[in-house]
Each structure stands twice: as C-alpha cells, then as structure tokens.
Scaffold this active site. Structure first.
Site, mmCIF file in Angstrom:
data_model
loop_
_atom_site.group_PDB
_atom_site.id
_atom_site.type_symbol
_atom_site.label_atom_id
_atom_site.label_comp_id
_atom_site.label_asym_id
_atom_site.label_seq_id
_atom_site.Cartn_x
_atom_site.Cartn_y
_atom_site.Cartn_z
ATOM 1 N N HIS A 21 24.206 75.233 70.857
ATOM 2 C CA HIS A 21 25.445 74.446 70.917
ATOM 3 C C HIS A 21 26.420 75.127 71.870
ATOM 4 C CE1 HIS A 21 24.331 72.647 66.786
ATOM 5 N NE2 HIS A 21 23.996 71.818 67.758
ATOM 6 N N GLU A 61 29.727 77.293 71.007
ATOM 7 C CA GLU A 61 29.617 78.448 70.100
ATOM 8 C C GLU A 61 29.363 79.715 70.920
ATOM 9 O OE1 GLU A 61 26.657 77.021 67.291
ATOM 10 O OE2 GLU A 61 27.853 75.245 66.869
ATOM 11 N N ARG A 103 29.720 70.391 72.827
ATOM 12 C CA ARG A 103 28.691 70.899 71.905
ATOM 13 C C ARG A 103 27.263 70.634 72.412
ATOM 14 N NH1 ARG A 103 27.558 71.257 66.188
ATOM 15 N NH2 ARG A 103 25.754 70.040 65.563
ATOM 16 N N GLU A 154 24.835 81.309 60.916
ATOM 17 C CA GLU A 154 26.151 80.796 61.309
ATOM 18 C C GLU A 154 27.091 81.996 61.257
ATOM 19 O OE1 GLU A 154 26.894 77.811 62.325
ATOM 20 O OE2 GLU A 154 25.335 76.482 61.540
#
Lengths: 306, 94
Positions: free
Chosen positions: A67, A70, A125, A269
């Site tokens: 993504h 990120e 994204r 994450e």
C-alpha cells in the site's frame, strides 16, 4: 551504503539505488534479482540474503510497500536488511537461522503507487492501473490475490480504495509475486507482509472466520513476537486471525500464501494506533523498526526451530 | 490536504453507526479505520480524514446526533510537510 540514513523516508529512485549499493557492497551474502514489471513498466527487484552453503535451505519471504501511503513499511524492509548485514557475523541467532534459511525481501511491492504518493498524492493507497477507459485508477493489490478473491471486504468499483481488480491476479505486481512464490512454495516456510497502521500481527484468515489448520502454532509464534516487541519499547500489539481481530477482507496475500500451503503467514500492521496513522513522523522510524525487527526475528527463530 | 483533519469518532449505538455510514457516503470522507462504512461498529473507534470543505458539515452532524469525536490530526498538510525530508538536507541522495 555510506551516508544512507535509515531515519528518513526515501523516494523510489533512492531505494533502487540503495538496493544496488547493498548487493555491491555485500556480495558475499546479498544478491539482487528481477521479479517482474509494474503496470507502468518499472522493474521490481527483490534481495536474496543467503549464506553460501551446499545444503538446501528453506525460504522466508517478506514484502513491504504493497500500500503506497504506508511509508514506514519500505523503511522497515530496508532497516531489516541493514540489521542482518550489520550483525550476521556476531549475532548467534542470525548466524543460526542463516544456516538453514534464505531471506527474500521485496522492499517496495507497489512501486507505481509509492512513486505516486511521493509526487502527486501522499495518501494514495492502490496501484496505478487504469480502468473504465482511464476514468479511474488503481487496484488494491492486497485484495487482488487468488484463492479468496472478490468475496468479502472488497469493492468492485474501481474508484474505491479497496477495488479488488478485474479478476484474481489481474495486476502485474500481484502476478509477479504470486508466480515467484508458487514456483517455490514447497520451500517457503514463512510469508510476511508489512503494513501500517494499527499494531497487529494478523494471521489467516481474513476472508472467513474459520481458523487456520495450524492456528495454534501461528498464534504461539506471533504471541512470542508480540512479547519480544513490547520488551523493546513498550508497544502493545494485538495477535489473532484478521477476520476476528480487525475486519473481514478477501484477496489478501496473507490468506493466499497460507492457502497454497505456506504454513507461517502473517500481516504486520506497524505503529501507531491513529495518532499519526499513515503520516508517521520520521523520528518514529527508528523505534518502530527496532521493535519490528525484534518481532520478525522472533518469528524467524520460531520457524527455524520448528 | 490543506486544513484537512483526521478525527477519531466513537459511535456508541447502532443509530450512531447508521448516521456515520450516511455521513461517509454523502461527504466523501476518507475512512482510515475501518476502511469500509459497512465495517463501522458501535463501540469501535473510527479514524476519518475529513477534507477541509466538509469539516463544518461533519462536525455539525456529529454534534447534532450526540456522537463523540476528537481531533487526531489538526492539519493534515502541516503534518505531511513535517514528515517530508527537507530540501537540501544531508540525507543520502542519488
């Protein structure tokens, strides 16, 4: 590479150059390999960290930057490579796992999207593939993998953030990773994909609430990793199946990897829990990467012993 | 992203959830957590990036329906600027 700062975010041209420099200056351990081309015709390369040996070794795969927004994720993949290279001669744990395992690292999976997030739209994204006669752009590459594609937690509308593409593996980036792993699936022990944010170590599955056949082992390794991670800087991570601790989603690489037979498959994450979200300040790159390195090393050690 | 904010919103009832789902649809909000309006649940916090042009309307809607919220990022652009490498800074360049 001399003068390279791991405490700032880097644009793609610097990451390409970093990869080149890393393999040039560590040729005894690192090689660089072509994986495929992106939608916008940029080459995808991965680094293979492998200690020369006559015996067959198993594989740990780690990808970052699926993504675009990120940014901490590619920063972590680079940090992790640096850590192995700095310490493999002295750290007994790294020494030990490199005798049995090769580590394959893809620092930026979604290269087109990453570049777009640097040049045009920081919070982009998806990939940059064109749809509906060029009226909307981008596929969520973590909704585009086969196995569970298109069933839940996705959108079939290309203007959505979670557009899953026109079919399973419709995107060249997804196809490149999937073909590569498929070919070696009997040797891949562990599949790690690094995201932000939320502080989770997620296990299969996202597309259904059924537990993975080796759920106990998956969670045991992840919980050890979360404990080690917390010891570093006090950060709390939640461990568990994606559909139960986060939300349902289909077409993820984590679910796909487990479905093709890779036993240890996780989504990380990374920091934080919303204070900065996708705009994690550079002064948090180091502590985030330190704690995540500890966690990933713990999982690799578990897999190695297993 | 000038003047955009990121809000933390906590729906407490299923009525709040419905109202938030409606607001997401009408105001083109960028949901950061969860990613989909249908995943909004009572008792689970949301993180939403709200364009500056929709801030007043959203906050009005939240106040009207007694949905509690807090500002996580006061100015998204300012936050982005401070996380970018400065021109001419000493980090590695090709």
């Amino acid at each position: 590479p001399e003068g390279y700062s791991y405490n700032v975010y880097h644009p793609m041209e610097e990451i390409y150059h970093w990869m080149y420099q890393i393999k040039e200056s560590n040729s005894e351990l690192v090689t660089q390999h072509y994986l495929g081309m992106t939608y916008e015709n940029r080459p995808m390369y991965y680094l293979k960290i492998s200690q020369p040996s006559n015996k067959a070794k198993k594989i740990i795969w780690m990808d970052c930057g699926i993504h675009a927004r990120e940014w901490i994720s590619p920063a972590f993949c680079q940090w992790f490579v640096k850590e192995i290279l700095q310490n493999y001669k002295t750290d007994p744990k790294i020494k030990s796992f490199l005798q049995n395992l090769d580590v394959y690292i893809l620092p930026v999976l979604n290269i087109d999207g990453y570049i777009y997030s640097w040049t045009t739209e920081r919070l982009w994204r998806k990939s940059r593939s064109a749809h509906v006669n060029g009226t909307c752009f981008g596929t969520d590459l973590n909704r585009n993998f086969n196995g569970s594609w298109g069933s839940i937690g996705v959108s079939h509308n290309c203007s959505s953030l979670i557009f899953c593409g026109t079919g399973p593996e419709s995107e060249p980036e997804t196809k490149a990773v999937a073909r590569f792993i498929e070919k070696r699936k009997s040797d891949v022990l562990c599949f790690l994909t690094i995201h932000s944010y939320g502080q989770y170590i997620l296990t299969p599955y996202g597309y259904k609430t059924d537990l993975a056949s080796n759920h106990q082992d998956l969670v045991e390794a992840a919980e050890k990793a979360a404990v080690a991670l917390k010891e570093k800087h006090g950060t709390n991570f939640t461990v568990g199946p994606t559909s139960l601790v986060l939300y349902k989603n289909s077409g993820s690489s984590r679910d796909w990897a487990h479905m093709i037979g890779i036993p240890f498959s996780y989504t990380f994450e990374l920091r934080d829990k919303g204070a900065y979200g996708f705009i994690l300040p550079p002064d948090q790159i180091q502590p985030t990467c330190e704690e995540t390195t500890t966690a990933v090393m713990t999982i690799i050690e578990y897999v190695n012993q297993k | 992203y000038d003047g955009d904010q990121v809000l933390r919103v906590l729906p407490q009832t299923s009525e709040h959830v419905k109202q938030l789902q409606q607001l997401c649809d009408t105001l083109l909000l960028d949901l950061w957590k969860p990613l989909l309006p249908e995943d909004i649940q009572a008792g689970e916090e949301l993180h939403i990036r709200v364009p500056a042009s929709s801030l007043q309307e959203l906050k009005g809607g939240l106040n009207q329906h007694l949905i509690s919220y807090a500002v996580l990022i006061r100015d998204v652009q300012e936050q982005l600027d401070s996380s970018m490498p400065r021109e001419g800074s000493s980090h590695w360049r090709v």
